[in-house]
Scaffold this active site. Structure first.
Site, PDB file in Angstrom:
ATOM      1  N   GLY A   1       0.853  -1.188   0.000  1.00 12.98           N
ATOM      2  CA  GLY A   1       0.000   0.000   0.000  1.00 12.98           C
ATOM      3  C   GLY A   1       0.886   1.233   0.000  1.00 12.98           C
TER       4      GLY A   1
ATOM      5  CB  SER B   1     -15.356  10.647  -0.922  1.00  8.45           C
ATOM      6  OG  SER B   1     -14.550  11.674  -0.421  1.00  8.45           O
TER       7      SER B   1
ATOM      8  NE  ARG C   1     -13.553  10.657   7.656  1.00 12.93           N
ATOM      9  CZ  ARG C   1     -12.614  10.142   6.890  1.00 12.93           C
ATOM     10  NH1 ARG C   1     -11.928   9.095   7.312  1.00 12.93           N
ATOM     11  NH2 ARG C   1     -12.367  10.649   5.710  1.00 12.93           N
TER      12      ARG C   1
ATOM     13  CG  LEU D   1      -4.837   8.823   1.371  1.00 14.13           C
ATOM     14  CD1 LEU D   1      -5.411   9.497   0.138  1.00 14.13           C
ATOM     15  CD2 LEU D   1      -4.628   7.340   1.091  1.00 14.13           C
TER      16      LEU D   1
HETATM   17  C1  LIG Z   1     -12.911   3.357   0.686  1.00 11.77           C
HETATM   18  C2  LIG Z   1     -11.822   4.061   1.417  1.00 11.77           C
HETATM   19  C3  LIG Z   1     -11.556   5.400   1.153  1.00 11.77           C
HETATM   20  C4  LIG Z   1     -10.540   6.065   1.826  1.00 11.77           C
HETATM   21  N1  LIG Z   1     -10.316   7.379   1.536  1.00 11.77           N
HETATM   22  C5  LIG Z   1      -9.298   8.027   2.158  1.00 11.77           C
HETATM   23  C6  LIG Z   1      -9.012   9.389   1.832  1.00 11.77           C
HETATM   24  O1  LIG Z   1      -9.659  10.011   0.990  1.00 11.77           O
HETATM   25  N2  LIG Z   1      -7.987   9.986   2.464  1.00 11.77           N
HETATM   26  C7  LIG Z   1      -7.226   9.329   3.386  1.00 11.77           C
HETATM   27  O2  LIG Z   1      -6.288   9.933   3.899  1.00 11.77           O
HETATM   28  N3  LIG Z   1      -7.479   8.047   3.695  1.00 11.77           N
HETATM   29  C8  LIG Z   1      -8.492   7.373   3.114  1.00 11.77           C
HETATM   30  N4  LIG Z   1      -8.746   6.061   3.437  1.00 11.77           N
HETATM   31  C9  LIG Z   1      -7.848   5.342   4.347  1.00 11.77           C
HETATM   32  C10 LIG Z   1      -6.579   4.933   3.628  1.00 11.77           C
HETATM   33  O3  LIG Z   1      -6.871   4.559   2.315  1.00 11.77           O
HETATM   34  C11 LIG Z   1      -5.865   3.760   4.285  1.00 11.77           C
HETATM   35  O4  LIG Z   1      -5.773   3.946   5.636  1.00 11.77           O
HETATM   36  C12 LIG Z   1      -4.457   3.622   3.740  1.00 11.77           C
HETATM   37  O5  LIG Z   1      -4.470   3.613   2.342  1.00 11.77           O
HETATM   38  C13 LIG Z   1      -3.771   2.393   4.265  1.00 11.77           C
HETATM   39  O6  LIG Z   1      -2.536   2.226   3.592  1.00 11.77           O
HETATM   40  P1  LIG Z   1      -1.495   1.154   4.068  1.00 11.77           P
HETATM   41  O7  LIG Z   1      -0.316   1.317   3.170  1.00 11.77           O
HETATM   42  O8  LIG Z   1      -1.254   1.281   5.507  1.00 11.77           O
HETATM   43  O9  LIG Z   1      -2.169  -0.255   3.857  1.00 11.77           O
HETATM   44  P2  LIG Z   1      -2.985  -0.920   2.652  1.00 11.77           P
HETATM   45  O10 LIG Z   1      -3.120  -0.039   1.491  1.00 11.77           O
HETATM   46  O11 LIG Z   1      -4.204  -1.507   3.250  1.00 11.77           O
HETATM   47  O12 LIG Z   1      -2.035  -2.073   2.162  1.00 11.77           O
HETATM   48  C14 LIG Z   1      -1.858  -3.256   2.872  1.00 11.77           C
HETATM   49  C15 LIG Z   1      -0.889  -4.117   2.111  1.00 11.77           C
HETATM   50  O13 LIG Z   1      -0.475  -5.185   2.943  1.00 11.77           O
HETATM   51  C16 LIG Z   1      -0.594  -6.402   2.260  1.00 11.77           C
HETATM   52  N5  LIG Z   1      -0.823  -7.425   3.273  1.00 11.77           N
HETATM   53  C17 LIG Z   1      -1.715  -7.419   4.291  1.00 11.77           C
HETATM   54  N6  LIG Z   1      -1.562  -8.520   5.052  1.00 11.77           N
HETATM   55  C18 LIG Z   1      -0.557  -9.233   4.499  1.00 11.77           C
HETATM   56  C19 LIG Z   1       0.052 -10.466   4.808  1.00 11.77           C
HETATM   57  N7  LIG Z   1      -0.302 -11.187   5.858  1.00 11.77           N
HETATM   58  N8  LIG Z   1       1.028 -10.906   3.980  1.00 11.77           N
HETATM   59  C20 LIG Z   1       1.439 -10.192   2.900  1.00 11.77           C
HETATM   60  N9  LIG Z   1       0.896  -9.009   2.583  1.00 11.77           N
HETATM   61  C21 LIG Z   1      -0.087  -8.545   3.363  1.00 11.77           C
HETATM   62  C22 LIG Z   1      -1.694  -6.203   1.271  1.00 11.77           C
HETATM   63  O14 LIG Z   1      -1.554  -7.108   0.227  1.00 11.77           O
HETATM   64  C23 LIG Z   1      -1.439  -4.763   0.845  1.00 11.77           C
HETATM   65  O15 LIG Z   1      -0.442  -4.740  -0.147  1.00 11.77           O
HETATM   66  C24 LIG Z   1      -9.766   5.382   2.783  1.00 11.77           C
HETATM   67  C25 LIG Z   1     -10.040   4.050   3.050  1.00 11.77           C
HETATM   68  C26 LIG Z   1     -11.077   3.399   2.404  1.00 11.77           C
HETATM   69  C27 LIG Z   1     -11.411   2.009   2.788  1.00 11.77           C
END
Ligand SMILES: Cc1cc2nc3c(=O)[nH]c(=O)nc-3n(C[C@H](O)[C@H](O)[C@H](O)COP(=O)(O)OP(=O)(O)OC[C@H]3O[C@@H](n4cnc5c(N)ncnc54)[C@H](O)[C@@H]3O)c2cc1C
Ligand code: SF4
Ligand code: FES
Lengths: 645, 251
Positions: free
Chosen positions: A43, A285, A338, A449
């Protein structure tokens, strides 16, 4: 016993991060090539960390569940990303972003971390633009901003309704560049099943190859978990189907602490639940609240007529509508944070004013914005969201107000980390939504983000290097160490154990049962009774899970039921963590609302004297945990009760 | 609603596949297509049969993970959507629905309806980026971009990498996918610097990976869930010819 040391650098708030960077230990280029780093998750947090550490010269291996790193759940983020650029010249600053984030988090986040986040926020926008992220622009060619909940300035950068997609594709492009350069190795369709600890340090992971079913060993000098949040404990949430909390739970069982699990964000604007076959909920959103007005009928009779389809929403006269957010919170109106908006919607629906066939919905109305700005402008701003709504609900939101209801969306709690984002296990880091660090008890819109990219681009590259400076003589970590043997065996035994239950119930049926209990008893309103009851139910679910589970197939090749089974088994642990934490925290703060702790007007009542701490939980065996407290000190901000009136 | 489903089953990449027929009843018209398959899978698990394997994740049309060839159309019988956004109200009660995986040489089947689309990542790795590392970049507003170009870049950047364009193309060409990325970056000053190397490397990689040639049938545009237009292919061709003429390096 592990003690919590947040390792916050000394000095003035504004100088802490600069001071840290100036005095950290470095690794010279030839030595970097001798050091391996594992990153789990692609992510925003994982991809940005991998590309940055790869470019610095470390050997990076990165893993994800999906078939491509570009599909991580971050791709779904819609609304935007915050930064303290102050381009609109409306009085924003690093301090104000810091202040809003601490206040929005209901004074339950660490000052030093949040200040650093606000400080690097501007670098993120610069980095993304340089990568070619097509943020929205004004006619003059400069970047456009909009406002989000919990702020009185416009500091949110966006790319239509697909900001997460564009930011992730930016990070993915940086990752692809480093893969092409040979600095990063990508492993897709792999699920991490365990962390391997050697001499007290994280030295590798065990993964399952989701195509072949093989169990693989990977070693490194440091491991970063960027595995996202745990919202799917509730079964229905806005998270993607593959979002899960297993990596966090594996780390927990190995000694990492989980902090503030009770802080779950319920997002006010989601498409309401419509059937029990439903697999997930869709977010509309928060940016919609810039132009949409939230209301329910003033009279219960009208609400009932609307529910029975005897009356159309648009035919209800203006004076018969209750714009309840504007009424209760005149200063912030529809843009309250929120948690506040969600509870207000629930309150109206519980009192009998809800709409939709279930009565569990409120209106989000664009009629006045369309009148004021024209349909074109609204279409340009939110076109893809309106299309998404229409495809799901089969109703045109330009003509009829949208119907929305709160849903589980984001988890502020997560793996406990210190200022360097290191967990209580040396060499194990957590970044992005997987850690607990920056949002306190409630996250502001457009800040996840920002945090994910801050962690990956601008924090971990410094802090991980600082740690690895002591590893230049270690040499490669062997995957034939007895610790790897033991971890691999444990994983194989676990999978075999689940397959050999041979009961009669599917994994999903357990997940749904767990999720329903979470939503009803550990959801938007929590009481001592509801939480205690939930804990009893979880015990029972765990027992039945291990007696009645049915998984067709074997450990070889693709087995989708087996993949889900380990995740659901881990959700049971997470459910107990959330509930135990919620029970212990007998105050209301941010996303955590204890009905026992509210003002006469129904607003959340914090108890700073007793609960101004981070609650970090240590694993003590199945269903058992102990609490460690990290006190929160506010030196640069006056702690007040949150007021959006 | 009740349906008869003809679904492609294939144990693994090497096995021979076949169609199996399933009946499913009591499906709500508000149910999504993938939720209908979830329900079918629950019934299979109850009978201790192997559930049908298909890719999916976000279930809201943005991650590009879902695929499926439904009644001869990638992403099924509706426009501008992905399979996960398709709802059963688009079908008639009693319909027979045929479900196949994406079929293209570059996308081998892994199991049932799940295919390997790694080739798309490889094309991006060949040049779908601006070659910069973290840090040391200028202030965001020091790079102005006209709103028009920025909007066009965003139109192209919306590609979700699903591969429907490849699946629907009789040549199994990935031209629309490549053109979307080339256009997105070529339209922005940040991407201009290496525009010529980029287009040559990406097109060469696409050829190398076994995707076919583009013969301008336009099927890709019609089936693209994100409305990526053929204008992008025209832009790619311009960039490609231009780059070819100016190129001193051999790609
Ligand atoms: C619909 C929606 C809209 C949103 N809109 C916003 C917004 O407008 N602004 C904002 O700031 N935030 C927003 N958020 C929140 C934000 O998108 C997330 O909190 C953020 O993107 C999380 O990023 P991350 O890199 O931590 O994890 P993620 O993007 O969730 O990535 C997790 C990664 O870990 C991997 N993974 C997980 N478990 C394992 C495992 N056991 N083994 C191997 N790989 C694994 C997955 O494959 C993935 O690649 C939104 C969330 C949602 C659901
Ligand atoms: S161009 Fe369209 S069809 Fe092709 S991969 Fe991108 S989104 Fe899918
Ligand atoms: S599941 Fe993400 S686009 Fe369909």
């Amino acid at each position: 016993m592990t003690t919590l040391n947040s390792k916050i650098p000394k000095g003035q708030l504004e100088n802490k991060w600069t001071g840290y960077k100036a005095s950290q230990n470095l690794v010279n280029p030839p030595n970097k090539r001798k050091i391996d780093v594992i990153i789990v998750g692609t992510g925003l947090a994982g991809s940005s960390a991998a590309s940055s550490l790869g470019a610095m010269g470390f050997n990076v291996k990165i893993f994800c569940i999906q078939d491509s790193p570009r599909r991580a759940h971050s791709i779904a983020a819609q609304g935007g990303i915050n930064a303290a650029k102050n381009y609109p010249n409306d009085g924003d600053s690093v301090y104000r972003l810091f202040y809003d984030t601490i206040k929005g988090g209901d004074y339950r986040a660490r000052e030093a971390n949040v200040y650093r986040l606000a400080e690097v926020s501007n670098n993120i926008i610069d980095q993304c633009v340089a990568q070619g992220v097509p943020f929205a622009r004004e006619y003059g060619g400069l970047l456009d901003n909009r406002s989000f909940g919990g702020a009185q300035v416009s500091r949110t950068f966006y790319a239509r309704g697909q900001t997460g997609q564009q930011l992730l594709l930016g990070a993915y492009s940086a990752l692809s560049y480093e893969i092409n350069n040979g600095n990063v190795q990508m492993f897709t369709r792999r699920e991490m099943m365990d962390v391997v600890i050697v001499d007290g340090k994280a030295r590798g992971i065990i993964v399952r190859n989701l195509i072949t079913g093989d169990i693989e060993r990977h070693s490194a000098h440091a491991v970063v978990l960027a595995t996202g949040g745990y919202g799917n404990v509730y079964f229905l949430s806005t998270n993607a189907m593959n979002s899960n909390c297993s990596a966090a739970i594996q780390a927990w069982r190995k000694g990492a602490f989980i902090a503030n699990p009770a802080y779950v964000q319920i997002h006010p604007t989601c498409i309401p639940v419509h059937g029990d076959y439903q697999s997930k909920l869709t977010l509309m959103s928060e940016s919609l609240r810039n132009d949409g007005r939230i209301w329910v009928p003033k009279k219960k009779e009208d609400a009932e007529k609307i529910r029975n389809k005897q009356l159309k929403a648009k035919d209800l006269k203006e004076e018969d509508r209750d714009y309840f957010l504007e009424r209760r919170y005149p200063a912030f109106g529809n843009l309250v944070p929120r948690d506040v908006a969600s509870r207000a919607a629930k309150e109206r629906c519980d009192a009998g004013f809800g709409v939709g066939n279930t009565g569990l919905a409120v209106f989000l109305d664009f009629a006045s914005a369309i009148n004021r700005l024209g349909k074109n402008v609204i279409e340009e701003r939110y076109g893809n969201l309106f299309q998404m709504y229409e495809k799901i609900v089969d109703e045109n939101p330009y003509q009829n107000p949208m119907m929305i209801y709160p849903a589980v969306h984001y988890t502020m709690g997560g793996i406990w980390v210190d200022y360097e984002l290191m967990t209580t296990i040396p060499g194990l880091y957590a970044a992005g939504e997987a850690n607990f660090s920056d949002h306190g008890a409630n996250r502001l819109g457009a800040s996840a983000l920002m945090q994910g990219l801050a962690d990956g681009y601008f924090v971990l590259p410094y802090t991980v290097q600082n740690y690895l400076s002591s590893d230049i003589k270690t040499g490669a970590i062997s995957t034939t160490l007895p610790e790897f043997d033991a971890a691999e065996k444990a994983v194989k035994d676990r999978l075999q154990g689940l397959l050999s239950i041979k009961g009669k119930r599917s994994v999903d049926s357990f997940h749904k049962e767990l999720g329903k209990t979470m939503w009803n008893h550990v959801g938007m309103g929590r009481t001592k009774e509801s939480l205690e009851k939930a804990l009893v139910v979880f015990k029972d679910i765990r027992e039945r899970f291990h007696k009645e589970l049915l998984i067709p197939g074997t450990t070889e090749g693709v087995n989708i039921e087996l993949e889900k089974a380990t995740r659901v088994e881990d959700y049971i642990d997470m459910a107990e963590l959330i509930t135990t934490d919620a029970l212990t925290r007998n105050e209301s703060c941010g996303g955590h609302f204890r009905e026992e702790s509210q003002t006469e007007e129904g607003e959340a009542k914090r108890d700073d004297a007793n609960y101004m701490y981070v609650g970090a939980w240590e694993y003590k065996g199945t269903g058992e945990m102990t609490l460690h407290k990290e006190d929160l000190n506010y030196e640069n901000i006056e702690v007040k009760s949150r007021n959006y009136k | 609603m009740d349906f008869t489903l003809k679904i492609w089953r294939q144990e693994n990449a090497k096995a021979k596949g076949r169609f199996e027929t399933y009946k499913i009843s009591n499906i709500s018209s508000d149910c999504s297509f993938l939720e209908m398959l979830d329900q079918l899978n629950e019934t299979l698990v109850d009978k201790i049969e192997i559930p049908i394997c298909f890719d999916h994740d976000c279930r809201e049309g943005i991650c590009g993970m879902c695929s499926l060839y439904i009644n001869g159309r990638p992403h099924g019988p509706d426009d501008d959507i992905t399979t996960c956004q398709l709802h059963m109200r688009k079908f008639k009660d009693g319909d027979t629905i045929t479900i196949e995986p994406w079929r293209a040489k570059a996308f081998p089947v892994i199991k049932d309806l799940m295919v390997d689309r790694n080739a798309l990542d490889k094309i991006i790795q060949a040049g779908g980026y601006v070659s910069i590392s973290t840090g040391g970049v200028p202030d965001a507003n020091s790079i102005p971009v006209s709103k028009k170009n920025s909007d066009l870049a965003m139109d192209a950047a919306q590609c979700i990498g699903c591969g429907a364009c490849v699946a629907t193309c009789k040549n199994a060409s990935a031209m629309l996918f490549v053109a979307a990325k080339v256009s997105h970056l070529a339209l922005l000053p940040q991407g201009k610097v290496e525009a010529k190397e980029r287009v040559l490397r990406m097109v060469r990689k696409m050829d190398e990976l076994g995707f076919g040639n583009c013969t301008n049938t336009g099927a890709c545009e019609a089936e693209c869930p994100k409305s990526i237009t053929l204008t992008n292919i025209a832009r790619l061709n311009r960039e490609f010819i231009f780059a070819g003429i100016l190129s001193e390096d051999k790609y």
